[in-house]
Design an enzyme around this catalytic site. Sequence first.
Site, PDB file in Angstrom:
ATOM      1  CD  GLU A   1     124.866 -24.668 -42.015  1.00 39.85           C
ATOM      2  OE1 GLU A   1     125.563 -25.104 -42.933  1.00 39.85           O
ATOM      3  OE2 GLU A   1     123.628 -24.614 -42.076  1.00 39.85           O
TER       4      GLU A   1
ATOM      5  CD  GLU B   1     122.013 -20.547 -42.780  1.00 43.94           C
ATOM      6  OE1 GLU B   1     121.892 -21.376 -43.686  1.00 43.94           O
ATOM      7  OE2 GLU B   1     123.113 -20.176 -42.343  1.00 43.94           O
TER       8      GLU B   1
HETATM    9  C1  GLA Z   1     123.894 -23.424 -44.934  1.00 39.38           C
HETATM   10  C2  GLA Z   1     124.872 -22.281 -44.816  1.00 39.38           C
HETATM   11  C3  GLA Z   1     124.533 -21.129 -45.709  1.00 39.38           C
HETATM   12  C4  GLA Z   1     124.114 -21.614 -47.066  1.00 39.38           C
HETATM   13  C5  GLA Z   1     122.963 -22.551 -46.914  1.00 39.38           C
HETATM   14  C6  GLA Z   1     122.412 -23.040 -48.236  1.00 39.38           C
HETATM   15  O1  GLA Z   1     122.815 -23.303 -44.132  1.00 39.38           O
HETATM   16  O2  GLA Z   1     124.992 -21.819 -43.502  1.00 39.38           O
HETATM   17  O3  GLA Z   1     125.660 -20.308 -45.809  1.00 39.38           O
HETATM   18  O4  GLA Z   1     125.180 -22.250 -47.693  1.00 39.38           O
HETATM   19  O5  GLA Z   1     123.403 -23.668 -46.206  1.00 39.38           O
HETATM   20  O6  GLA Z   1     121.334 -23.921 -48.039  1.00 39.38           O
END
Ligand code: GLA
Length: 693
Positions: free
Chosen positions: A150, A306
Amino acid sequence: MRSAFSSTPWYGGDYNPEQWPEEMWGEDVRLMKSAGVNLATVGVFSWAMLEPREGQYDFGWLDRVLEELHLGGVRVDLATATASPPPWLSHSYPESLPVTAEGVRLSPGSRQAYCPSSPAYRAAAGRLVRALAARYGDHPALALWHINNEYGCHVSRCYCDESASAFRRWLEWRYGDIDGLNQAWSTAFWSQRYASFDEVMPPRVTPAYGNPTQLLDFDRFSSDELLACFLAEKAILREVTPDVPVTTNFMGLFRGIDYWTWAPHVDVISDDLYPDPADPDAALKASMARDLMRSLGRGRPWLLMEQATSAVNTRPQNAPKAAGQMRALSYQALARGADGILFFQWRQSAAGAEKFHSGMLPHSGTDTRVWREVKQLGRELRGLGQVMGEPVPAHAATVLDWHSWWAIEQRGLPVHSTYLALIAPWHAALTRAGAVVDFVHGDEDLTGYSLVVAPNMFVATEAQLAALDAAAYAGSTVLVTAQSAIVDESLRVRLNGYLGGLQETLGLWIEEFAPLAGAWARPGFVPVRPEATIAPTIELLGELLPGGRATGVEWAEVVRVRDAEVKATFVGGALDGLPALTRRGTGKGAAWYLATRLEPDAVAALVQTMLAEAGIAITPVHDGTTAGWVETVRRGGLTFVINHGDEPVTLAIDGTDLHSGEPASGRVLAPQEVAAVVPPGSPGSSPMKQVVV
Ligand code: GLA
C-alpha cells in the site's frame, strides 16, 4: 514470464506467522487447506524479523514458514517487507523519517515511517530485496512478488530536505531550465520568480494560497517518487528472478497516487478494499474500485489482495459484515474481473494495533460464522475456474484523471469541490442501470465505446480533448459535464470561453461561472437580510428531465451556444432561460454538455437518455425494482446476479444456477445472496455441490 495465476481463483490472505509461536504454524497450514486456501501473502511487515540489525539477516524462520506452506500446497505471494522499516533504520538514519508540510518529523513506532526520497531507506530496502530474491527466487512455493505494501497509505507526501532535493531534480527533468518552470508555474504572479532550481521548495505551509502549479507538480512528483521506490525494487527482482511476476497492492480510488502512471509497470494489478458494512451503498461504491482495477490493467485479470472477512478497526464505529456480505462482495470482485480473492489477514491478531480487525480465522476459532463463510467461499471458488482470465465486457467509459482530482480540490477556485463526489454519481447511475463501466484516462482511443462520460475534467490536455472529439465524431455519445477543460496541464486558464477545442465539439463556449454556494452555507453566516441571499440550488426545465424538472446544485455556468440544441434551460434568477443541457450532433455521434451538477435522480434519468442514444439496451434479469441494488455482471459465460439490497428478488433469466444445478428462473434471491447462472445448453454447466453452512 510465468503466469501469475492458477487454474482456479487464488484464495487466501496475508499470513503473519511471526505473530504466533512456531508450534501453531502446522495448524495454520492444516486449516488453510481445509478452507481451500491456495495463496498466502507472507512477510509484509517482517523487515525487523528478517534483518534484526543492519546487514544481519535471519531467514531461518521464513525458510520454515515457506517450507510448511509448500508442503501444504499453499503458494506464496512473497512480500519484499519494505513497507515498515525496522527501528534500527530511523535510529541510524534519522533523516529517513518523513516530515509533514508543517515541518513535523514523524516518529517510528507505527509503520510506513520512511521518506520515499530517503537514500538511506532506498539503499537498505534494495539490499533486503536483493537478499530475499537470491534466497527465495527458486523456491517452488513462490508465485508472485509483493512489492512493499500500500504505497503512500500513510505517507504519500514528504516535505523534508531530501524530498526538497528530489523535487528539484524532478522539476529539472520536467522543465529543463528554470525559465520553463517560471513559465509553467506563472511565477510572475505574487513575485514568485525563481532564479535557480536551488530556490524552489516543496509546498510547505505558506501564509496564503500556494502556487497552484507548484502544488500540482508536487502531487505529480510525490506519485512518481513512490513509483521510483517501486521500480527500484522491481528492477532488482527482475534481474534476479526474471520469470516471477510482481504486484503491489493499490487502494481503490486512492487520492495520493496516480495509478494510471503506475499500472503499466505492475504485472498484476491488485487492490485492497474495505467497504463499510454499515453503508447501504457500500457495494455500489465498491463496484467503482473493482471497475478501476480492471481498467488500470486494460482488462487484464486483477487480484483482490485484501478485504475483511467482517469488521475493520479503522473507523470510529466498526460494524461487522452481515451474514453473506463477505461472499457477496467477493463475487462482485470476481464478476468484475478479479482472478483471486484474498483477505487481510489469515489469523486475526491477538495483539498489536490491528487485533480487533477481523481475519479469516477469528479470535473465537472455527466454530464461528466467519470461519464457516470462509470455508464456503473457498470451496465455491474452486468450482469457478471458468472465469479465470476471462474479460468483462464494458458498455460505457467514464473519464477519471488524477490531475483533475488534485487540481479541482485546490483552494482559490470558484467553489470547493470533492472530485470523487463529482465522478461517483455518474458511475453509480450507469452501474445501477446495469451498464458495466470502464474507467479511462481520457487520452486513449475512445472510439470503441458507444458511450463516454467525462465528468468535471477540470484539467484537460490537448490529447484528452482530441480523444473526446474523435469519439464523438466516430459515433459515440459523449457527455461532458461542467467545470471541464477550464485549465491546461500547467493550470493556465483556457482563455476565450474555456473548453479549448471542445468548444467546436460541443458547439458552445462558457461566458462565466455562476457558483451556487448559498450565503447560509458558509460557517458563521448571520442572515441580516435573508431575502438578499443567493439560492444555493438552481432549477432546470427540460423534457428529458424526470417530470420535466431537475435541480442543479453548487455549480452553474453561463453557456453561450453557437451550434447545439438546447435540451434544458435554467429557470429563475440571473441564469433564467440560459442553456443547462445541450446536444450537438457530431459526425456519426453526439456531444452533450451539462452546465451544472445534478441531483442523483436527474443523473439517473440523463444516464437513461445517454444509454438509449448510444444503443445500449440492458435487459433486467430479476423483478427487483425497489429492493436496493441487485448487481448483474457477465463474465466467462456466467451471469452473476448479486442481491445487495434488503429485500428478496426473483430471478427471471434462462439457464441453471451453478451452485444448485436448478433452473435459475423463479429462484428467489435473498439479500446478500448470489446466483451464478449458466446459460442453457452451455457445456460445463454441471452443478457445484451445494455447500451447507
Ligand atoms: C491495509 C494494510 C493491512 C492492514 C489493513 C487493515 O490494507 O495493507 O496491513 O493494515 O489495511 O484494514
